[in-house]
Design a protein around this motif. Structure first.
Motif, PDB file in Angstrom:
ATOM      1  N   UNK A 123      44.252 -19.832  12.418  1.00  0.00           N
ATOM      2  CA  UNK A 123      43.989 -18.538  11.784  1.00  0.00           C
ATOM      3  C   UNK A 123      43.620 -17.485  12.820  1.00  0.00           C
ATOM      4  N   UNK A 124      42.741 -17.864  13.734  1.00  0.00           N
ATOM      5  CA  UNK A 124      42.291 -16.944  14.770  1.00  0.00           C
ATOM      6  C   UNK A 124      43.445 -16.541  15.685  1.00  0.00           C
ATOM      7  N   UNK A 125      44.281 -17.490  16.074  1.00  0.00           N
ATOM      8  CA  UNK A 125      45.420 -17.198  16.947  1.00  0.00           C
ATOM      9  C   UNK A 125      46.395 -16.236  16.266  1.00  0.00           C
ATOM     10  N   UNK A 126      46.593 -16.431  14.981  1.00  0.00           N
ATOM     11  CA  UNK A 126      47.475 -15.561  14.214  1.00  0.00           C
ATOM     12  C   UNK A 126      46.988 -14.114  14.270  1.00  0.00           C
ATOM     13  N   UNK A 127      45.691 -13.915  14.106  1.00  0.00           N
ATOM     14  CA  UNK A 127      45.122 -12.568  14.152  1.00  0.00           C
ATOM     15  C   UNK A 127      45.193 -12.002  15.566  1.00  0.00           C
ATOM     16  N   UNK A 128      44.862 -12.827  16.553  1.00  0.00           N
ATOM     17  CA  UNK A 128      44.920 -12.370  17.942  1.00  0.00           C
ATOM     18  C   UNK A 128      46.340 -11.952  18.327  1.00  0.00           C
ATOM     19  N   UNK A 129      47.314 -12.770  17.980  1.00  0.00           N
ATOM     20  CA  UNK A 129      48.704 -12.458  18.333  1.00  0.00           C
ATOM     21  C   UNK A 129      49.137 -11.132  17.714  1.00  0.00           C
ATOM     22  N   UNK A 130      48.720 -10.888  16.475  1.00  0.00           N
ATOM     23  CA  UNK A 130      49.001  -9.602  15.825  1.00  0.00           C
ATOM     24  C   UNK A 130      48.374  -8.457  16.615  1.00  0.00           C
ATOM     25  N   UNK A 131      47.082  -8.563  16.905  1.00  0.00           N
ATOM     26  CA  UNK A 131      46.375  -7.499  17.627  1.00  0.00           C
ATOM     27  C   UNK A 131      46.967  -7.258  19.011  1.00  0.00           C
ATOM     28  N   UNK A 132      47.279  -8.335  19.709  1.00  0.00           N
ATOM     29  CA  UNK A 132      47.770  -8.209  21.083  1.00  0.00           C
ATOM     30  C   UNK A 132      49.079  -7.442  21.123  1.00  0.00           C
ATOM     31  N   UNK A 133      49.980  -7.712  20.208  1.00  0.00           N
ATOM     32  CA  UNK A 133      51.261  -7.000  20.198  1.00  0.00           C
ATOM     33  C   UNK A 133      51.124  -5.628  19.545  1.00  0.00           C
ATOM     34  N   UNK A 134      50.453  -5.566  18.407  1.00  0.00           N
ATOM     35  CA  UNK A 134      50.319  -4.302  17.682  1.00  0.00           C
ATOM     36  C   UNK A 134      49.609  -3.243  18.515  1.00  0.00           C
ATOM     37  N   UNK A 135      48.646  -3.651  19.321  1.00  0.00           N
ATOM     38  CA  UNK A 135      47.885  -2.697  20.139  1.00  0.00           C
ATOM     39  C   UNK A 135      48.753  -1.987  21.169  1.00  0.00           C
ATOM     40  N   UNK A 136      49.883  -2.562  21.493  1.00  0.00           N
ATOM     41  CA  UNK A 136      50.800  -1.910  22.435  1.00  0.00           C
ATOM     42  C   UNK A 136      51.307  -0.578  21.887  1.00  0.00           C
ATOM     43  N   UNK A 137      51.294  -0.448  20.579  1.00  0.00           N
ATOM     44  CA  UNK A 137      51.736   0.789  19.937  1.00  0.00           C
ATOM     45  C   UNK A 137      50.754   1.936  20.153  1.00  0.00           C
ATOM     46  N   UNK A 138      49.544   1.641  20.607  1.00  0.00           N
ATOM     47  CA  UNK A 138      48.561   2.705  20.833  1.00  0.00           C
ATOM     48  C   UNK A 138      48.689   3.328  22.215  1.00  0.00           C
ATOM     49  N   UNK A 139      49.307   2.630  23.154  1.00  0.00           N
ATOM     50  CA  UNK A 139      49.388   3.107  24.539  1.00  0.00           C
ATOM     51  C   UNK A 139      50.304   4.324  24.576  1.00  0.00           C
ATOM     52  N   UNK A 140      49.715   5.475  24.924  1.00  0.00           N
ATOM     53  CA  UNK A 140      50.477   6.718  24.913  1.00  0.00           C
ATOM     54  C   UNK A 140      50.454   7.461  26.246  1.00  0.00           C
ATOM     55  N   UNK A 141      49.907   6.807  27.261  1.00  0.00           N
ATOM     56  CA  UNK A 141      49.871   7.372  28.611  1.00  0.00           C
ATOM     57  C   UNK A 141      50.290   6.275  29.582  1.00  0.00           C
ATOM     58  N   UNK A 142      51.267   6.585  30.427  1.00  0.00           N
ATOM     59  CA  UNK A 142      51.703   5.610  31.423  1.00  0.00           C
ATOM     60  C   UNK A 142      50.673   5.481  32.528  1.00  0.00           C
ATOM     61  N   UNK A 143      50.608   4.322  33.116  1.00  0.00           N
ATOM     62  CA  UNK A 143      49.691   4.058  34.225  1.00  0.00           C
ATOM     63  C   UNK A 143      50.301   4.566  35.527  1.00  0.00           C
ATOM     64  N   UNK A 144      49.459   4.974  36.426  1.00  0.00           N
ATOM     65  CA  UNK A 144      49.944   5.300  37.768  1.00  0.00           C
ATOM     66  C   UNK A 144      50.307   4.010  38.472  1.00  0.00           C
TER      67      UNK A 144
END
Length: 155
Positions: A123-144
């Motif tokens: 159950x925990x892994x399922x939630x983590x996997x969702x958060x880990x991938x879904x959070x990529x959608x928040x990145x709106x500034x490229x890194x130097x």
């Protein structure tokens, strides 16, 4: 449990899977609300604490609002949709400059509170996997680029 964090390729919006129903079944809404309350209590003192209100009353509103999304994402009632309507990840986060480093800070704080939850690893892994991938959608500034990224192997 594997709390792996993969790198975001700036500009990509990867497909993700919502958590398994098992996650919400084992957590229940009450414990999920507590998980996010604990998360926000920690995140406001982190390197990205400036993204969140520091006034307790305002933070409590954010906690109550945002957990609705995660309850719904985990297969629960449509609290968020009923209150807000469609969720647009990019629009919601556009007021913040969110880098990969900020995403990793967010995930690291989530890992800290998630480790304390007594539910099955599945159950925990399922939630983590969702958060880990879904959070990529928040990145709106490229890194130097770091110097090591610029080194060319002359073999």
């Amino acid at each position: 449990m594997d709390y792996h964090i993969s790198k975001t390729n700036f500009g990509e919006t990867p497909d993700f899977e919502y958590p398994k129903a098992l996650f919400l079944e084992e957590m229940g809404e009450e414990r999920l609300v507590k998980l996010f309350s604990d998360f926000y209590d920690l995140i406001i003192d982190s390197d990205i604490g400036n993204f969140f209100p520091q006034e307790e009353e305002e933070l409590e509103k954010i906690k109550a609002h945002n957990v609705k999304f995660f309850i719904e994402a985990a297969g629960g009632p449509k609290y968020y949709t009923e209150a807000v309507g469609h969720f647009d990840m990019l629009k919601t986060h556009e007021q913040f400059s969110i880098t990969e480093k900020a995403r990793r800070e967010w995930l690291g704080t989530m890992e800290e509170v998630l480790r304390k939850v007594d539910i099955s690893d599945e159950a925990k892994q399922s939630f983590w996997d969702f958060l880990e991938t879904f959070s990529k959608h928040t990145v709106n500034v490229g890194e130097r680029l770091e110097l090591e990224d610029l080194v060319v192997n002359k073999g």
